[in-house]
Scaffold this motif. Sequence first.
Motif, mmCIF file in Angstrom:
data_model
loop_
_atom_site.group_PDB
_atom_site.id
_atom_site.type_symbol
_atom_site.label_atom_id
_atom_site.label_comp_id
_atom_site.label_asym_id
_atom_site.label_seq_id
_atom_site.Cartn_x
_atom_site.Cartn_y
_atom_site.Cartn_z
ATOM 1 N N LYS A 252 1.162 4.093 -2.944
ATOM 2 C CA LYS A 252 0.908 5.499 -2.626
ATOM 3 C C LYS A 252 2.054 6.382 -3.119
ATOM 4 N N SER B 285 0.827 -1.206 0.000
ATOM 5 C CA SER B 285 0.000 0.000 0.000
ATOM 6 C C SER B 285 0.865 1.262 0.000
ATOM 7 N N GLN B 286 1.905 1.266 0.820
ATOM 8 C CA GLN B 286 2.804 2.425 0.883
ATOM 9 C C GLN B 286 3.538 2.632 -0.439
#
Length: 91
Positions: free
Chosen positions: A9, A5-6
């Motif tokens: 992003k 997810s990071q």
Amino acid sequence: MDDYSQKLKVCGHPIRLKLLCMISKQEDPCVSELWVCLNQPQPVISQHLAVLKDKGIVQSEVKGNKRTYSIVDPFVQRIVDSILPVAEKAM
């Protein structure tokens, strides 16, 4: 999942995604080549590259008087490889 997810992003910013595509398709691109191609000020490109480097997505290497970049994260490389054909048409 948090790690992925990071990474998504960080890579989701339009300039960073363009940088990753350019790094992937060019052999040993340096900052000056990247900011000229993206029509952005050099400090802007350097800041985005610093974020990518800080997150372990790209690495830099000094070759002569140039600092070149490459993608070192396999997850991100697979994403870039999958979108590169479409991205090349848009660049």
